[in-house]
Each structure stands twice: as C-alpha cells, then as structure tokens.
Design an enzyme around this catalytic site. Sequence first.
Site, PDB file in Angstrom:
ATOM      1  N   TYR A 186       0.816  -1.218   0.000  1.00  0.00           N
ATOM      2  CA  TYR A 186       0.000   0.000   0.000  1.00  0.00           C
ATOM      3  C   TYR A 186       0.847   1.265   0.000  1.00  0.00           C
ATOM      4  O   TYR A 186       1.651   1.479   0.885  1.00  0.00           O
ATOM      5  CB  TYR A 186      -0.952   0.027   1.195  1.00  0.00           C
ATOM      6  N   SER A 187       0.637   2.066  -0.975  1.00  0.00           N
ATOM      7  CA  SER A 187       1.248   3.367  -1.262  1.00  0.00           C
ATOM      8  C   SER A 187       2.705   3.288  -1.717  1.00  0.00           C
ATOM      9  O   SER A 187       3.384   4.298  -1.765  1.00  0.00           O
ATOM     10  CB  SER A 187       1.076   4.358  -0.104  1.00  0.00           C
TER      11      SER A 187
END
Length: 153
Positions: A54-55
């Site tokens: 995530y990210s």
Amino acid sequence: MKNKITIPQTDLCFHPLGLGTVKAGLAWDGAEADRIFDTFLDMGGSLIDTAHVYSDWVKPERARSERVVGDWLTRSGKRNRVILVTKGGHPDMATEHPDMHISRVKKNEMTADLEGSLKQLRTDCIDLYFYHRDDISQPAAGVRLCASVRSEK
C-alpha cells in the site's frame, strides 16, 4: 456493531466491517491516524486491513501503510484488541512502470513480504494473511505462517 464473524477452527472473531488503510501515511498519519484507529475500536470495530504494497507507488517510502499501523500499535498498546490483516505477493509498485502481470509467489518473495510486514507492523504475528495476486500456473511455494489462535478481549 452487533453481528460478528468467527473463523472456524480459530478463536478469531470480529465484526463484519473492517478499517482499510490504503491511505495511511498519505492522507493520514501520526496523531490523526491514532484518532482514526482509536475511534474505530471505540465504535466496536476490530479488523484492520493493510498490505505490504500500500502506497509503494508514492516514493520514497515503501510499506508506508503497514508502518502507520505499526506506529499506532506501538504507541497505543492495543494489539490485543485488533484482528490484523495484511497481504503480500503484489507486483512491485515502486518501479517506474509496474507490471501487474508478474507473479510473486516464489518462496523467497513470499518470505520477504511476510518478514517485511512483521517488521513494519512491529508484531510477532499476523492474524490473517492473504496474497494479493495469484498465478494458477505456478503453485505457491510453502511458507510456514504464524497461525493466531487467541480470544477476543
């Protein structure tokens, strides 16, 4: 939240609504993240969903969401109130042109993702672990995962 889900043959029991963290470290972090997580728990939630990737598409930090969750778990001391979900096996999103078709289910890749998640989350056990991608032409290599069996507090 009144209804709960119990995973058979475990002591894992949680409300059907979880808190997703794909924006953790981008839209919220630090004290704001603490307020979000604490409010979620105060409202009866317990399942927090993150992923090692995530990210990663926003440089320079990798596993940012897991780091934010780990920061809060460390500061709050509330690990025993959380069903922690994370995921591995996703294609590398930190490259200039990520190839979403690359399978990452080899033992060394799976082990690296899992160990990285444990480090970022600052925990010795992940309650539920999923692979983000699947390649039916390549069987997933065996990686022994910690199975959490504990009572909800």
